[in-house]
Scaffold this active site. Structure first.
Site, mmCIF file in Angstrom:
data_model
loop_
_atom_site.group_PDB
_atom_site.id
_atom_site.type_symbol
_atom_site.label_atom_id
_atom_site.label_comp_id
_atom_site.label_asym_id
_atom_site.label_seq_id
_atom_site.Cartn_x
_atom_site.Cartn_y
_atom_site.Cartn_z
ATOM 1 N N ASP A 29 0.858 -1.361 0.040
ATOM 2 C CA ASP A 29 0.013 -0.202 -0.020
ATOM 3 C C ASP A 29 0.825 1.112 -0.003
ATOM 4 O O ASP A 29 1.995 1.374 0.398
ATOM 5 C CB ASP A 29 -0.818 -0.010 1.355
ATOM 6 C CG ASP A 29 -2.160 0.841 0.986
ATOM 7 O OD1 ASP A 29 -2.173 1.249 -0.109
ATOM 8 O OD2 ASP A 29 -2.776 1.215 2.226
ATOM 9 N N ARG A 33 -0.017 7.716 -2.660
ATOM 10 C CA ARG A 33 0.625 8.658 -1.725
ATOM 11 C C ARG A 33 1.912 9.059 -2.275
ATOM 12 O O ARG A 33 2.553 10.327 -2.315
ATOM 13 C CB ARG A 33 0.581 8.347 -0.478
ATOM 14 C CG ARG A 33 -0.881 8.804 0.255
ATOM 15 C CD ARG A 33 -1.106 7.831 1.524
ATOM 16 N NE ARG A 33 -1.364 6.507 1.231
ATOM 17 C CZ ARG A 33 -1.506 5.581 2.178
ATOM 18 N NH1 ARG A 33 -1.299 6.006 3.638
ATOM 19 N NH2 ARG A 33 -1.920 4.477 2.000
ATOM 20 N N TRP A 34 2.582 8.122 -2.767
ATOM 21 C CA TRP A 34 4.135 8.158 -2.895
ATOM 22 C C TRP A 34 4.412 9.084 -4.265
ATOM 23 O O TRP A 34 5.348 10.102 -4.332
ATOM 24 C CB TRP A 34 4.821 6.709 -3.316
ATOM 25 C CG TRP A 34 6.375 6.833 -3.602
ATOM 26 C CD1 TRP A 34 7.441 6.687 -2.688
ATOM 27 C CD2 TRP A 34 6.746 6.982 -4.940
ATOM 28 N NE1 TRP A 34 8.544 6.654 -3.360
ATOM 29 C CE2 TRP A 34 8.287 6.923 -4.784
ATOM 30 C CE3 TRP A 34 6.401 7.218 -6.104
ATOM 31 C CZ2 TRP A 34 9.021 7.082 -5.630
ATOM 32 C CZ3 TRP A 34 7.248 7.156 -7.347
ATOM 33 C CH2 TRP A 34 8.578 7.275 -7.014
ATOM 34 N N HIS A 46 2.469 3.254 -9.064
ATOM 35 C CA HIS A 46 2.158 1.590 -9.259
ATOM 36 C C HIS A 46 3.298 1.076 -9.984
ATOM 37 O O HIS A 46 3.778 0.120 -9.775
ATOM 38 C CB HIS A 46 0.821 1.496 -10.199
ATOM 39 C CG HIS A 46 -0.257 2.057 -9.339
ATOM 40 N ND1 HIS A 46 -0.538 1.562 -7.893
ATOM 41 C CD2 HIS A 46 -1.386 2.711 -9.653
ATOM 42 C CE1 HIS A 46 -1.504 2.088 -7.507
ATOM 43 N NE2 HIS A 46 -2.335 2.915 -8.453
ATOM 44 N N GLU A 76 -12.292 -4.590 -4.251
ATOM 45 C CA GLU A 76 -13.041 -3.115 -4.007
ATOM 46 C C GLU A 76 -12.122 -2.131 -4.927
ATOM 47 O O GLU A 76 -12.623 -0.999 -4.770
ATOM 48 C CB GLU A 76 -12.844 -2.518 -2.304
ATOM 49 C CG GLU A 76 -13.727 -3.215 -1.550
ATOM 50 C CD GLU A 76 -13.612 -4.808 -1.311
ATOM 51 O OE1 GLU A 76 -12.179 -5.469 -1.081
ATOM 52 O OE2 GLU A 76 -14.285 -5.615 -1.365
ATOM 53 N N ARG A 80 -12.098 2.506 -8.147
ATOM 54 C CA ARG A 80 -11.093 3.621 -8.502
ATOM 55 C C ARG A 80 -11.371 4.061 -10.100
ATOM 56 O O ARG A 80 -12.170 3.330 -10.517
ATOM 57 C CB ARG A 80 -9.489 3.243 -8.513
ATOM 58 C CG ARG A 80 -9.177 3.005 -7.154
ATOM 59 C CD ARG A 80 -7.817 2.461 -6.817
ATOM 60 N NE ARG A 80 -7.394 2.220 -5.524
ATOM 61 C CZ ARG A 80 -6.397 1.949 -4.913
ATOM 62 N NH1 ARG A 80 -5.368 2.480 -5.621
ATOM 63 N NH2 ARG A 80 -6.422 1.908 -3.620
ATOM 64 N N LEU A 140 10.800 -20.381 -5.029
ATOM 65 C CA LEU A 140 10.240 -19.499 -4.282
ATOM 66 C C LEU A 140 8.630 -19.733 -4.964
ATOM 67 O O LEU A 140 8.395 -19.865 -6.218
ATOM 68 C CB LEU A 140 10.572 -18.182 -4.568
ATOM 69 C CG LEU A 140 9.560 -16.854 -3.999
ATOM 70 C CD1 LEU A 140 9.509 -16.939 -2.364
ATOM 71 C CD2 LEU A 140 9.943 -15.638 -4.572
HETATM 72 C C1 IPE Z 1 -5.364 -2.804 -0.037
HETATM 73 O O1 IPE Z 1 -4.912 -1.354 -0.244
HETATM 74 C C2 IPE Z 1 -5.420 -3.563 -1.426
HETATM 75 C C3 IPE Z 1 -3.949 -3.516 -2.018
HETATM 76 C C4 IPE Z 1 -2.838 -3.384 -1.553
HETATM 77 C C5 IPE Z 1 -4.175 -4.090 -3.384
HETATM 78 P P1 IPE Z 1 -6.188 -0.115 -0.520
HETATM 79 O O2 IPE Z 1 -5.469 1.150 -0.693
HETATM 80 O O3 IPE Z 1 -7.088 -0.630 -1.593
HETATM 81 O O4 IPE Z 1 -6.964 -0.374 0.980
HETATM 82 P P2 IPE Z 1 -7.941 0.550 1.691
HETATM 83 O O5 IPE Z 1 -8.778 1.303 0.623
HETATM 84 O O6 IPE Z 1 -6.877 1.789 2.261
HETATM 85 O O7 IPE Z 1 -8.634 -0.153 2.766
HETATM 86 C C1 IPE Z 2 -1.539 0.152 -3.315
HETATM 87 O O1 IPE Z 2 -1.402 1.682 -3.364
HETATM 88 C C2 IPE Z 2 -1.637 -0.515 -4.600
HETATM 89 C C3 IPE Z 2 -3.177 -0.890 -4.817
HETATM 90 C C4 IPE Z 2 -4.096 -0.863 -3.949
HETATM 91 C C5 IPE Z 2 -3.505 -1.179 -6.321
HETATM 92 P P1 IPE Z 2 -2.545 2.620 -3.270
HETATM 93 O O2 IPE Z 2 -3.032 2.911 -4.626
HETATM 94 O O3 IPE Z 2 -3.752 2.054 -2.522
HETATM 95 O O4 IPE Z 2 -1.840 3.869 -2.686
HETATM 96 P P2 IPE Z 2 -2.313 4.759 -1.574
HETATM 97 O O5 IPE Z 2 -2.909 4.153 -0.459
HETATM 98 O O6 IPE Z 2 -3.618 5.755 -2.431
HETATM 99 O O7 IPE Z 2 -1.404 5.848 -1.300
HETATM 100 MG MG MG Z 3 -4.073 2.442 -0.585
#
Ligand code: IPE
Ligand code: IPE
Ligand code: MG
Length: 251
Positions: A29, A33-34, A46, A76, A80, A140
């Protein structure tokens, strides 16, 4: 070996540090934000995140990790924007295409968990292809969760168990924990020992709900694109000191 010779490393040497954590699962996750911190589109985060996956995959066997499961797209995440969803899907396809040779050469067996039904046909073909191509590998076990949700996985297992009961092939009383586990996407995958979530969030977000019943959890503020093998090694070293009781009492 004589008594004066140094003892071998736990795993038998060769520069390998076996931390005794066979199955690590990661909620990757913080990509968005990064990127935002740098004023870049989320997809750049990503892309950087996918690079990190490659590094971690390469480092795992040398740390004694035999199973690595990563959460790439949740049930979920369809909420997006279309741009982000399509960008992620093409990133998954590219990862499989570009990494296929390296994964094969490095002895990585690749599997996918999650519902493939709603995925694009081309991506599904690539997923099936790499699973078949790497099926004999044992160094692995890399499992990637795409369109995965723990609740959805349990729902699908319930549907298939109900169908077996309706067809007269299964008695309701015969449903044990092991029978449920064998109907999950992870039927061939052991339960995780350690679940790591990056980016500072401290929730499971629907990841491995059944399988992680007794996993240890580690939450790190590091955003996934900044995570690296050294950060993983530090977590594994610390995990070695934890006492896992599985509901029993201190021995
Ligand atoms: C969880 O991260 C799913 C993945 C890392 C693929 P999200 O960013 O989707 O989760 P929430 O929305 O913060 O719970
Ligand atoms: C996790 O990073 C990757 C996926 C859920 C696909 P996010 O896209 O959720 O990144 P943040 O949480 O918005 O920073
Ligand atoms: Mg996230």
């Amino acid at each position: 070996m004589t008594a004066t010779e140094p003892s071998p490393a736990p795993s038998g040497g060769g520069g390998v540090t076996d931390y005794g954590v066979p199955h690590v699962a990661i909620i990757m996750d913080g990509n968005g934000r990064w990127a935002k911190q740098r004023g870049w589109p989320r997809l750049v985060g990503h892309r950087k995140g996918a690079e990190r996956v490659k590094e971690i995959v390469r480092a795992c066997p040398d740390m004694g990790v035999k199973w690595l499961t990563v959460y790439a797209f949740s049930t979920e995440n369809w909420k997006r924007s279309t741009e982000e969803v399509l960008g992620l899907m093409s990133l998954f396809a590219r990862y499989i295409q570009r990494e296929a040779d390296a994964l094969s050469a490095e002895g990585v067996r690749m599997r996918f968990i999650g519902d493939r039904g709603p995925l694009d046909g081309k991506l599904r073909g690539l997923m099936d292809g790499i699973e078949a191509r790497t099926a004999m590998n044992t160094r692995l076990n890399l499992t990637v969760a795409i369109n995965y949700g723990g609740r959805d996985e349990l729902r699908r297992a319930a549907v298939s168990l109900a169908a077996e009961i309706a067809a007269g092939r299964l008695a309701p009383e015969a449903i044990t924990d092991a029978v449920i586990a064998s109907h999950l996407d992870t039927a061939e995958v052991p339960d995780p020992d350690l679940v790591i979530r990056t980016s500072g969030e401290t929730r499971t977000s629907n990841f491995l709900l059944w399988q992680a019943a007794y996993a240890e959890y580690e939450f790190t503020p590091t955003l996934w694109p900044d995570f690296n093998p050294a950060a993983l090694a530090a977590i594994l070293a610390q995990f070695g000191g934890r006492e896992r009781r599985f509901g029993g009492v201190k021995g």
